[in-house]
Design an enzyme around this catalytic site. Sequence first.
Site, PDB file in Angstrom:
ATOM      1  N   ASP A  23       2.541 -15.946  -4.790  1.00  0.00           N
ATOM      2  CA  ASP A  23       3.097 -14.612  -4.580  1.00  0.00           C
ATOM      3  C   ASP A  23       4.007 -14.161  -5.717  1.00  0.00           C
ATOM      4  OD1 ASP A  23       4.975 -12.494  -2.996  1.00  0.00           O
ATOM      5  OD2 ASP A  23       3.037 -12.728  -2.042  1.00  0.00           O
ATOM      6  N   LYS A  40      -2.584  -8.460  -7.109  1.00  0.00           N
ATOM      7  CA  LYS A  40      -2.392  -9.804  -7.618  1.00  0.00           C
ATOM      8  C   LYS A  40      -1.884 -10.718  -6.504  1.00  0.00           C
ATOM      9  CE  LYS A  40       1.125  -7.707  -9.360  1.00  0.00           C
ATOM     10  NZ  LYS A  40       1.499  -7.162  -8.045  1.00  0.00           N
ATOM     11  N   ALA A  46       0.833  -1.198   0.000  1.00  0.00           N
ATOM     12  CA  ALA A  46       0.000   0.000   0.000  1.00  0.00           C
ATOM     13  C   ALA A  46       0.871   1.251   0.000  1.00  0.00           C
ATOM     14  CB  ALA A  46      -0.933  -0.010   1.208  1.00  0.00           C
TER      15      ALA A  46
END
Length: 338
Positions: free
Chosen positions: A181, A100, A19
């Site tokens: 990941d 994602k 973020a």
Amino acid sequence: MTQQNGGPRWGVVGTGGIAHAFMEGLRAVPSARVTAVGSRTLDRAEEFGRVWDVPNRHGGYEELAADPDVDVVYVATPHPWHHPNTLLMLEAGKHVLVEKPMAMNALQVSQMVAAARANDRFLMEAMWTRFLPASRLARELVADGAVGELCTVSADFGINVPYDPDHRLFNVDLGGGALMDLGVYPLALAAQYLGELTVVGATRQLSPDRMVDTQTAVLVHGEDGVSASLTCASRNVLPNRAVLAGTDGWIEIPLFWAATELVLHREGRAPERFHRPFRANGYEYEIEEVGRCLAAGERQSPDMTWAESLRLAGVTDQIRDVGALVSGPSDVRSVPRG
């Protein structure tokens, strides 16, 4: 409703490292700003808001969903929360850019797409690599025949993270595993050039607790039979490059998932190097794409469609089935069109 300069007003769900990276990129987009942040606790939202000068700070995702000063939301929570957070925001009338992988499996992605369609909202998986200037240049070179007919694709993404069962890369409850990941990057690259992917085989290595994969190697081929060899790893370093090889040459993309340069190799010619640096950290380009789509009234990006996110999630599901969380050869599985 949008801010006075015509750009969308953003809300951020989650206050982790990605973020903060998103905020750095957004600062390079004059038409966009963040008006709200939501976290599981008000203290975390307040801290994030102070760092980035975000006026509306919510100690709950429901409060952010109800915020009238937000047009579009960036979902930056861990993988298992992408699905519920996105549904919450779409049903509240917000547009959504979700990190994602879009969700934990294809079923969840299909539900997210259905919610976007039902609520007439924009939705996009945040495949930021796809919008980078170097990535766009590579696509243009291949499309223009710079390497002749494309024959093979290879890509790998590997980093060495010390094993910690509580780290998100190794914690199954946080959606851990190299494939979820890191593997999404080489898979997305292959899908971009090869279209619908068929999984030929996959092998996987396990974490010490045998709960998640720490390395996955995949062989796929595309709609025209062009093959791709893809690898991801969380406990060992890989070259972190992509190669697009054709009948007349190849394009090498160092650090392809965050590319700022590429090298074109053609027989009988000196290598040609192209540099396309970021304005900020690279996230600005996907943010601009969201703004462009919203201004045009589009509900999905032509460069990262709902159908492609569905197909990628389906491929990931089948790789996990094929690899069966063991090392060794695997059987042949095909991936249906999403």
